[in-house]
Design a protein around this motif. Sequence first.
Motif, short mmCIF file in Angstrom:
data_model
loop_
_atom_site.label_atom_id
_atom_site.label_comp_id
_atom_site.label_asym_id
_atom_site.label_seq_id
_atom_site.Cartn_x
_atom_site.Cartn_y
_atom_site.Cartn_z
N SER A 31 0.67 -1.29 0.07
CA SER A 31 -0.04 -0.08 -0.01
C SER A 31 0.94 1.16 0.04
O SER A 31 0.44 2.28 -0.61
N LEU A 32 2.01 1.14 0.51
CA LEU A 32 2.79 2.33 0.73
C LEU A 32 3.61 2.66 -0.60
O LEU A 32 3.81 3.95 -0.71
N THR A 33 3.35 1.93 -1.63
CA THR A 33 3.86 2.27 -2.63
C THR A 33 3.18 3.53 -3.19
O THR A 33 3.62 4.22 -4.15
N PHE A 34 1.81 3.38 -3.06
CA PHE A 34 0.90 4.57 -3.38
C PHE A 34 1.35 5.57 -2.94
O PHE A 34 1.01 6.98 -3.36
N ASN A 35 1.67 5.71 -1.63
CA ASN A 35 2.07 6.96 -1.06
C ASN A 35 3.35 7.52 -1.46
O ASN A 35 3.22 8.91 -1.87
N SER A 36 4.19 6.79 -1.90
CA SER A 36 5.52 7.52 -2.77
C SER A 36 4.96 8.10 -3.91
O SER A 36 5.57 9.15 -4.56
N LEU A 37 4.01 7.33 -4.79
CA LEU A 37 3.46 7.85 -6.18
C LEU A 37 2.82 9.12 -5.88
O LEU A 37 2.98 10.13 -6.65
N GLY A 38 1.93 9.17 -4.77
CA GLY A 38 1.14 10.43 -4.62
C GLY A 38 2.57 11.54 -4.29
O GLY A 38 2.29 12.68 -4.65
N SER A 39 3.36 11.34 -3.55
CA SER A 39 4.09 12.26 -3.05
C SER A 39 5.13 12.80 -4.22
O SER A 39 5.70 13.82 -4.44
N PHE A 40 5.24 11.65 -5.37
CA PHE A 40 6.13 12.02 -6.46
C PHE A 40 5.43 13.07 -7.30
O PHE A 40 6.10 14.34 -7.59
N PHE A 41 4.23 12.97 -7.53
CA PHE A 41 3.40 13.93 -8.34
C PHE A 41 3.39 15.46 -7.72
O PHE A 41 3.33 16.47 -8.12
N SER A 42 3.29 15.31 -6.41
CA SER A 42 3.02 16.70 -5.46
C SER A 42 4.64 17.31 -5.36
O SER A 42 4.58 18.30 -4.90
N SER A 43 5.53 16.44 -5.35
CA SER A 43 6.91 16.98 -5.06
C SER A 43 7.91 17.57 -6.13
O SER A 43 9.09 17.58 -5.89
N LEU A 44 7.31 17.57 -7.48
CA LEU A 44 8.00 17.87 -8.59
C LEU A 44 8.55 19.08 -8.32
O LEU A 44 9.99 19.30 -8.96
N ARG A 45 7.94 20.14 -7.83
CA ARG A 45 8.91 21.50 -7.57
C ARG A 45 10.13 21.37 -6.73
O ARG A 45 11.30 21.80 -7.01
N GLU A 46 10.03 20.54 -5.67
CA GLU A 46 11.28 20.32 -4.81
C GLU A 46 12.26 19.27 -5.41
O GLU A 46 13.34 19.58 -5.28
N LEU A 47 11.83 18.51 -6.16
CA LEU A 47 12.69 17.54 -6.86
C LEU A 47 13.48 18.07 -8.12
O LEU A 47 14.59 17.66 -8.40
N ARG A 48 13.09 19.14 -8.67
CA ARG A 48 13.61 19.70 -9.77
C ARG A 48 14.95 20.13 -9.31
O ARG A 48 15.35 20.95 -8.56
N GLY A 49 16.17 19.44 -10.25
CA GLY A 49 17.48 19.89 -10.15
C GLY A 49 18.04 18.87 -9.01
O GLY A 49 19.39 18.86 -8.67
N HIS A 50 17.24 18.09 -8.60
CA HIS A 50 17.83 16.82 -7.56
C HIS A 50 17.61 15.48 -8.06
O HIS A 50 17.40 14.63 -7.44
N TRP A 51 17.47 15.51 -9.63
CA TRP A 51 16.91 13.96 -10.16
C TRP A 51 18.08 12.99 -10.00
O TRP A 51 18.16 11.96 -9.64
N LYS A 52 19.42 13.49 -9.98
CA LYS A 52 20.63 12.79 -10.14
C LYS A 52 20.63 12.08 -8.38
O LYS A 52 21.08 10.85 -8.08
N GLU A 53 20.45 13.09 -7.51
CA GLU A 53 20.77 12.42 -6.13
C GLU A 53 19.49 11.70 -5.82
O GLU A 53 19.71 10.81 -5.22
N LEU A 54 18.26 11.90 -6.40
CA LEU A 54 17.16 11.19 -5.90
C LEU A 54 17.58 9.62 -6.66
O LEU A 54 17.33 8.64 -6.10
#
Length: 248
Positions: A31-54
């Motif tokens: 079930s937690l897989t869906f939590n990460s999926l929701g967080s991904f779509f909501s966190s695109l602003r924060e993840l911008r420029g940090h894709w390599k680190e992620l």
Amino acid sequence: MTGLASLVSYPALLYFGGLPPVAANVVNKASLTFNSLGSFFSSLRELRGHWKELFKVMIVIFFGGITGAILLTKLPASSFTHVVPFFIAFGGIMILIPTKKPLNGNTEGALNFNPAAGGNRRTWVKSLIMIILTFAIGAYSGYFGAASGILLLVLLTRTSNNEYAVSNAIRNVAMGASNIVATIYYALYAHVDWSLVVPLGIGFFIGGYIGPKIVRVVPATFLKILTGILALILAYTQFVAAYHINLF
């Protein structure tokens, strides 16, 4: 927001879902897989420029998750019952301690495994330690998972100069690598009660999508204090449940 989802959903599956510990853990991880999926779509602003680190963090977490998932099918989930309270307490204490600077002087993000940048044995050792710790968190997440999100958040916030919201976004999405690989392994080698995964997963997706938006506007100091206090409270409840000792 805090990485404490499993400490609510896992007991709920035990008490309201009527599942045995291992089955509840399997449903929870799927079930937690869906939590990460929701967080991904909501966190695109924060993840911008940090894709390599992620990507680096996710790779290490992925292989750690495989190890943990295999251990879960070979060992009883109760194996971690007596150490989980201490993992949670450690994470709670560490998140409450102010962060002055990265432990390795890293200004590019966690898991900056690039010896050429430092060119010395000390850089290699620190990077290797970070990889080992991240792998261990991934393995713990794949095996049981309680407070694994907090442990990864502590590692990320204390080994980079990223803002709290960025570290939180990386944590939320990276933990999905452990959850996905664990779910695939469980689907092949264990029984997954999908009738419980679907409704819990829907709730996790909604919460995962809303959480980063709240983190974006709430002061980081407040979130760290809230996370630390909740972790310590939950560590105590887990301690009482594991050792049957009530200190109060």
